[in-house]
Scaffold this motif. Structure first.
Motif, PDB file in Angstrom:
ATOM      1  N   ILE A 134       0.834  -1.208   0.000  1.00  0.00           N
ATOM      2  CA  ILE A 134       0.000   0.000   0.000  1.00  0.00           C
ATOM      3  C   ILE A 134       0.861   1.247   0.000  1.00  0.00           C
ATOM      4  O   ILE A 134       0.624   2.203  -0.758  1.00  0.00           O
ATOM      5  CB  ILE A 134      -0.946  -0.007   1.222  1.00  0.00           C
ATOM      6  N   GLY A 180     -12.366   3.904  -6.237  1.00  0.00           N
ATOM      7  CA  GLY A 180     -12.386   3.269  -4.920  1.00  0.00           C
ATOM      8  C   GLY A 180     -13.775   3.143  -4.340  1.00  0.00           C
ATOM      9  O   GLY A 180     -14.129   2.121  -3.742  1.00  0.00           O
ATOM     10  N   VAL A 183     -15.931   0.362  -6.140  1.00  0.00           N
ATOM     11  CA  VAL A 183     -15.563  -0.991  -5.724  1.00  0.00           C
ATOM     12  C   VAL A 183     -16.152  -1.306  -4.347  1.00  0.00           C
ATOM     13  O   VAL A 183     -16.688  -2.400  -4.106  1.00  0.00           O
ATOM     14  CB  VAL A 183     -14.027  -1.150  -5.714  1.00  0.00           C
ATOM     15  N   VAL A 218      -9.326  -7.499  -0.123  1.00  0.00           N
ATOM     16  CA  VAL A 218      -8.939  -7.014  -1.453  1.00  0.00           C
ATOM     17  C   VAL A 218      -9.569  -5.652  -1.720  1.00  0.00           C
ATOM     18  O   VAL A 218      -8.891  -4.712  -2.190  1.00  0.00           O
ATOM     19  CB  VAL A 218      -9.353  -8.033  -2.534  1.00  0.00           C
ATOM     20  N   VAL A 219     -10.853  -5.528  -1.433  1.00  0.00           N
ATOM     21  CA  VAL A 219     -11.538  -4.246  -1.642  1.00  0.00           C
ATOM     22  C   VAL A 219     -10.960  -3.174  -0.726  1.00  0.00           C
ATOM     23  O   VAL A 219     -10.797  -2.017  -1.127  1.00  0.00           O
ATOM     24  CB  VAL A 219     -13.047  -4.416  -1.411  1.00  0.00           C
ATOM     25  N   VAL A 221      -7.856  -2.889   0.476  1.00  0.00           N
ATOM     26  CA  VAL A 221      -6.545  -2.440   0.005  1.00  0.00           C
ATOM     27  C   VAL A 221      -6.696  -1.538  -1.218  1.00  0.00           C
ATOM     28  O   VAL A 221      -6.095  -0.451  -1.284  1.00  0.00           O
ATOM     29  CB  VAL A 221      -5.659  -3.661  -0.318  1.00  0.00           C
ATOM     30  N   PHE A 222      -7.488  -1.980  -2.181  1.00  0.00           N
ATOM     31  CA  PHE A 222      -7.685  -1.156  -3.371  1.00  0.00           C
ATOM     32  C   PHE A 222      -8.363   0.159  -3.021  1.00  0.00           C
ATOM     33  O   PHE A 222      -7.976   1.237  -3.521  1.00  0.00           O
ATOM     34  CB  PHE A 222      -8.532  -1.926  -4.388  1.00  0.00           C
ATOM     35  N   GLY A 223      -9.344   0.105  -2.150  1.00  0.00           N
ATOM     36  CA  GLY A 223     -10.088   1.315  -1.790  1.00  0.00           C
ATOM     37  C   GLY A 223      -9.245   2.340  -1.066  1.00  0.00           C
ATOM     38  O   GLY A 223      -9.350   3.538  -1.330  1.00  0.00           O
ATOM     39  N   ILE A 225      -5.995   2.753  -1.223  1.00  0.00           N
ATOM     40  CA  ILE A 225      -5.038   3.349  -2.168  1.00  0.00           C
ATOM     41  C   ILE A 225      -5.717   4.457  -2.967  1.00  0.00           C
ATOM     42  O   ILE A 225      -5.174   5.563  -3.111  1.00  0.00           O
ATOM     43  CB  ILE A 225      -4.470   2.263  -3.099  1.00  0.00           C
ATOM     44  N   CYS A 226      -6.905   4.181  -3.464  1.00  0.00           N
ATOM     45  CA  CYS A 226      -7.626   5.186  -4.251  1.00  0.00           C
ATOM     46  C   CYS A 226      -8.012   6.395  -3.398  1.00  0.00           C
ATOM     47  O   CYS A 226      -7.955   7.539  -3.869  1.00  0.00           O
ATOM     48  CB  CYS A 226      -8.881   4.561  -4.868  1.00  0.00           C
ATOM     49  N   LYS A 236      -4.206   5.970   5.653  1.00  0.00           N
ATOM     50  CA  LYS A 236      -4.216   4.529   5.386  1.00  0.00           C
ATOM     51  C   LYS A 236      -3.873   3.713   6.617  1.00  0.00           C
ATOM     52  O   LYS A 236      -3.786   2.478   6.542  1.00  0.00           O
ATOM     53  CB  LYS A 236      -3.232   4.211   4.265  1.00  0.00           C
ATOM     54  N   SER A 243      -7.237  -4.651   7.923  1.00  0.00           N
ATOM     55  CA  SER A 243      -6.547  -5.583   7.026  1.00  0.00           C
ATOM     56  C   SER A 243      -5.805  -6.657   7.806  1.00  0.00           C
ATOM     57  O   SER A 243      -5.842  -7.845   7.456  1.00  0.00           O
ATOM     58  CB  SER A 243      -5.575  -4.818   6.124  1.00  0.00           C
TER      59      SER A 243
END
Length: 777
Positions: A134, A180, A183, A218-219, A221-223, A225-226, A236, A243
Motif C-alpha cells: 500500500i 475506490g 468498488v 482485497v476491496v 486495500v484497493f479502496g 489506495i484510491c 491509510k 486488514s
C-alpha cells in the motif's frame, strides 16, 4: 425499577401452531412454568433425505430484503438490531471434545502451541507485506499525480488559464475516489471506513457479516489506495488494522471459504475462541505496521479491541507486531535501494524529535491543549454523528454514495487550490513554489499538496517561522470540516492521520502565538501535543496512543506530557460526547457490551431481562420437531436448553442453532457417513458457514425419525438463578464470552435465556436507565 418501562413481549410462540406441530415451550405463567411440548411417537432409524441446490457459502436473503428501498429510511438511535448474532467464545465440552482431548499426547499439545506461534508469525509477515505494498503504490501514484498537477499549475501561472489546472486536479482526484468508492459500494460495503468499529464489535463477541472475508481485504486495500491518492482527508493507517484482522482470520483457519480452497492445516483452530485471539494479533500487527509501534499495537488491541484477554496471548501478539514492523521496513528498504537499512519505522514516519526538553511551566499549557482537543474532538464527533444520520436516511443507495464521495474529492481539491492561490505565505526554503515569487515557496502547499503522512511530518519538523498564524488557522478551519465530511463516506479510509494533521496544525498555531507573545516555544513540540490532543479527543484512546506516539517519535521524554494531554482530552471529550468509534457502533444498532453493566441496574434481576418463553428439546427428539423449531423465525435466541425430563424440566445440557443445523445436514447425508463415526473434525470443516435451514429438506417419513442429541451437546451449561442481579449476570456473561446463559428457578427448572441483546438493551441515558427497543433493522 420505576424509572424504566418494560417493553418485552411475553406472548407464547405457539399460539398459531396447528395441532401436531407443537414445540417444547416454557410457559411464563406465575405457576410451575414448565416446558410443554406435543407428545409424539417416532421411528428410531436415520433415513436418507435430500438437499436443495442453495449455495451454503452465500447469505440467504429474504424476500423483504429484495424489495425496492424507499427514498428515506427512518432511523431511530434507540433501537437494537436483531440481525446481529453472537460469537461463542466458550468451548463446548461435549463427548466429542473430551474424546479428542483424551487422545492427544503431551507432544500434541506442544505442537498446537508451536502452531500458534507460527500463525502469529505469518500474520505479522503478511500484514507487513500488505502495508509495504500500500505504501509503495500510494507513494508512486501520488507523486506522479502531483507532478502532473504541479506542471500544469506552473504552466498556467505563466500562460494564464488557472481554472484549467484546478479542474484537472479535481478531475484526477474524483477519478481515483470514484474508482475506490465504486468498488466498495458495489462489491463489499463492509470495507468502507477504517473498519476499527467493526473489528471492535467482532472482538467484543458480535458476528458482523463478511467483516473478515478475503474479498473484504482485497476491496479494502484497493479502496484505501484510491482514497489516499484521490486527495481525500483520510489516512491509510486505520484500514491497516482491519486488514491485519482479516489476514489473521484467514491464516489461522488454514483455508479460504471465498476461494473454496482448504490447505488442511491449522484445523484445530477452527472455532470462535481461537479465531478471536488471532484476530487480536492481526489488529495489533496492523497498528505496528502503521506506526512502527509494536508495544503500542499490543496495547491498542488490549485497550480498544479485545474484550477478552489471555495473559499467554500478550507475547504472541507482540511477536506478530514485531514481525509486521520488520517485514514492512525490510521490503521498503529493498525498494529504496538500501537493503538492510531499517530506519523508517512504519507507514507514517513522525521523524526523530532531537530535543525532548520541555519546561515545567509548559505542563499547564499542554493540559489546556488537551482540553481544547477534547472540545474540538467532541464537536467533530457530534457533527459527524448528525451527518451520518443524514446519510442513513437519505444517502443509502449505492449510486448516491458514490456521487457523494466524488463531490467530496472535487470539493477537497477546489478548496485546497483556492487556499494555495489566495495565500501570501511564501517562505524560503520550501517544497512548492506555485504562486510565490522565484526563490520562495508556498507554505500552505506543504500540507495540502502532499500525502497526509508527509504533511504531518512537515508540521512537526519544519523550522520555526515556516508557517504564519493565518495560514495555520485557515488550514485548521477548512480541514476540520473536510475531515468530518470525509469520515463516513463509502470509501476505505481512516481517521487517525486526519486527526493528527488537524491537531498538528492548531498545535503549531499555539506555538506561533506563544512565540509572538514573547515566550519562545518550539512549534514542532506544540504540533506534537496538538496532534495527540486532537486524536485523543476524537477516538478517546489514552494508554495505547501514548505509547504509539512515543514509539513513532522515538523520544520517550515526551511520554508524560503526551499522557497528560490524552487524559485531559478524553475527560473533557467524554463530558460532551462519546468517542467516534462508539458513536458509529451505536448508529449501526450493534449489541455491543461495555466493560461494566449500567451503574443503576442492581435492582434488576435475571428474570426481568431474560428472553422468555424458551424453546426446549428432549435428549431424543423428532426430526420434524427440530426442523419446525429452526424454521420458526420468531426464535431469536439461537440456542436451545435440553432438559432431561419434561415433567421436572431440569437442565441437563445445551445446544446452539448452528450445531443443530449441521447435525440435520449430516442426517440427510447419512449414507455418506455409514462407514465411520461423526467426529469433531466434521464440525470444524463446516465452520464458520454452517448450512442454513433453507438448504435442508426432509420427507414426511423422515420427519417421524428421531435424533439422539446427547453426544454433541454441552452437558455443563452455565446457569444462574432467576433472582441474580443484572450486574452479576453481565459480568459472568461478558467475562466468559458466552452466547447464552440459562436462567433457572429455585427448583432448577428452565425459565429463560439471557443473550447478548438482553444485556445490551440497558444503558444509562439522559433520564437515567433506559431500555432500547429490539428491531430487525
Amino acid at each position: 425499577m420505576a424509572n424504566i418501562t418494560k417493553r418485552v413481549s411475553w406472548s407464547s410462540l405457539c399460539e398459531d401452531r396447528a395441532p401436531g406441530e407443537g414445540t417444547a415451550l416454557l410457559d411464563d405463567t406465575p405457576g410451575a412454568r414448565r416446558c410443554r411440548r406435543q407428545e409424539f411417537s417416532g421411528g428410531s432409524l436415520f433415513r436418507i433425505g435430500r438437499l436443495s441446490t442453495i449455495d451454503l457459502d452465500e447469505e440467504v436473503t429474504s424476500k423483504e430484503e429484495t424489495l425496492k428501498q424507499p427514498n428515506e429510511i427512518p432511523h431511530n438511535e434507540k433501537l437494537l438490531s436483531l440481525k446481529y448474532e453472537s460469537l461463542d467464545y466458550d468451548n463446548i465440552e461435549n463427548q466429542l471434545f473430551l474424546e479428542e482431548e483424551g487422545q492427544m499426547s503431551p507432544m500434541g499439545f506442544k505442537c498446537v502451541e508451536i502452531s500458534r506461534w507460527v500463525i502469529c508469525g505469518l500474520i505479522g509477515f503478511l500484514t507487513g507485506l500488505i502495508a509495504c505494498f500500500i505504501d509503495i503504490v500510494v507513494e508512486i501514484v501520488a507523486a506522479y499525480k502531483y507532478k502532473i498537477v504541479k506542471r500544469y499549475i506552473d504552466q498556467f501561472v505563466v500562460e494564464g488559464g488557472l481554472c484549467a489546472s484546478v479542474i484537472l486536479w479535481a478531475i484526477l482526484n474524483s477519478a481515483f475516489v470514484m474508482a475506490g468508492s465504486l468498488v466498495v459500494a458495489i462489491f463489499e460495503p463492509i470495507a468502507a471506513g477504517s473498519g476499527i468499529p467493526q473489528i471492535k464489535c467482532y472482538l467484543n463477541g458480535v458476528k458482523i457479516p463478511r467483516v473478515v472475508r478475503l474479498k473484504t481485504l482485497v476491496v479494502k486495500v484497493f479502496g484505501v489506495i484510491c482514497s489516499v491518492v484521490g486527495g481525500l482527508a483520510v489516512g491509510k493507517e486505520g484500514p491497516m488494522i482491519h486488514s491485519g484482522a482479516v489476514v489473521a482470520a484467514g491464516v489461522s483457519q488454514g483455508r479460504s471459504t471465498s476461494l473454496k480452497k482448504d490447505l488442511k492445516i491449522f484445523e484445530y483452530f477452527r472455532r470462535d475462541t481461537e479465531k478471536r485471539d488471532f484476530v487480536s494479533a492481526g489488529a495489533a500487527a496492523g497498528v505496528s505496521a502503521a506506526f512502527g509501534a509494536p508495544v503500542g499495537g499490543v496495547l491498542f488491541s488490549l485497550e480498544e479491541g479485545a474484550s477478552f484477554w489471555n495473559q499467554m496471548l500478550t507475547w504472541r501478539i507482540f511477536f506478530a507486531s514485531m514481525i509486521s514492523t520488520f517485514t514492512l521496513n525490510f521490503f521498503r528498504s529493498i525498494y529504496n535501494g538500501n537493503p538492510g537499512e531499517l530506519a523508517n519505522p512504519g507507514l507514517i514516519n513522525f521523524g526523530q524529535f532531537e530535543s525532548g526538553a520541555y519546561k515545567l511551566y509548559e505542563i499547564p499549557i499542554f493540559i489546556c491543549m488537551g482540553a481544547v482537543g477534547g472540545v474540538l474532538g467532541a464537536g467533530f464527533n457530534a457533527l459527524n454523528y448528525w451527518l451520518t444520520i443524514f446519510r442513513i436516511r437519505y444517502i443509502h443507495r449505492s449510486y448516491l454514495q458514490v456521487i457523494e464521495a466524488i463531490l467530496a474529492a472535487a470539493a477537497t481539491a477546489t478548496v485546497s487550490y483556492i487556499l494555495m492561490y489566495c495565500s501570501d505565505d511564501c517562505q524560503t526554503p520550501g517544497e512548492h513554489q506555485l504562486f510565490c515569487p522565484d526563490g520562495q515557496h508556498n507554505s500552505i502547499a506543504t500540507v495540502f499538496f502532499n500525502t497526509p503522512e508527509r504533511s504531518v511530518r512537515n508540521l512537526f519538523h519544519n523550522f520555526p517561522g515556516s508557517y504564519n498564524s493565518l495560514t495555520l488557522f485557515l488550514f485548521t478551519f477548512t480541514y476540520f470540516f473536510l475531515a468530518c465530511w470525509t469520515y463516513g463516506l463509502t470509501v476505505s479510509a481512516g481517521v487517525f492521520i486526519p486527526s493528527l494533521l488537524l491537531g498538528a496544525a492548531w498545535g503549531r498555531l499555539i506555538g506561533n502565538l506563544l512565540t509572538n507573545s514573547g515566550i519562545f516555544a518550539d512549534p514542532g513540540k506544540y504540533a506534537l501535543m496538538g496532534a495527540a490532543a486532537q486524536l485523543g479527543g476524537i477516538v478517546r484512546m489514552t494508554l495505547s496512543l501514548t505509547v504509539i506516539m512515543v514509539e513513532a517519535t522515538g523520544n520517550v521524554t515526551y511520554g508524560l506530557p503526551i499522557m497528560l494531554v490524552l487524559m485531559t482530552s478524553k475527560i473533557v471529550g467524554d463530558y460532551f460526547a462519546e468517542g467516534l468509534y462508539d458513536i458509529h457502533i451505536k448508529l449501526q444498532s450493534v449489541p455491543f457490551l461495555g466493560w461494566e453493566a449500567p451503574a443503576t441496574s442492581h435492582s434488576f434481576t435475571a428474570r426481568e431481562v431474560m428472553s422468555s418463553p424458551v424453546m426446549c428439546f428432549n435428549r431424543t427428539e423428532k426430526v420434524g420437531t427440530i426442523v419446525d423449531v429452526l424454521s420458526n423465525t420468531s426464535a431469536k435466541h439461537n440456542g436451545f436448553p435440553i432438559v432431561s425430563d419434561f415433567t421436572t424440566n431440569e437442565v441437563y445440557l445445551f445446544y446452539s442453532t448452528q450445531v443443530i443445523k449441521f447435525f440435520l445436514h449430516v442426517f440427510v447425508e447419512r449414507a455418506q457417513l455409514k462407514q465411520r463415526k461423526l467426529l469433531l473434525k466434521d464440525f470444524r470443516d463446516a465452520y464458520p458457514r454452517f448450512p442454513p435451514i433453507q438448504s435442508i429438506h426432509v420427507s414426511q417419513d423422515e420427519r417421524e425419525c428421531t435424533m439422539d442429541l446427547t453426544e454433541f451437546m454441552n452437558p455443563t451449561p452455565y446457569t444462574v438463578p432467576q433472582e441474580t442481579s443484572l450486574p452479576r449476570v453481565f459480568k459472568l456473561f461478558r467475562a466468559l464470552g458466552l452466547r447464552h446463559l440459562v436462567v433457572v428457578d429455585n427448583e432448577n427448572r428452565v425459565v429463560g435465556l439471557v443473550t447478548r441483546k438482553d444485556l445490551a438493551r440497558y444503558h444509562l441515558g439522559k433520564h437515567g436507565l433506559e431500555e432500547l427497543q429490539l428491531a430487525q433493522t
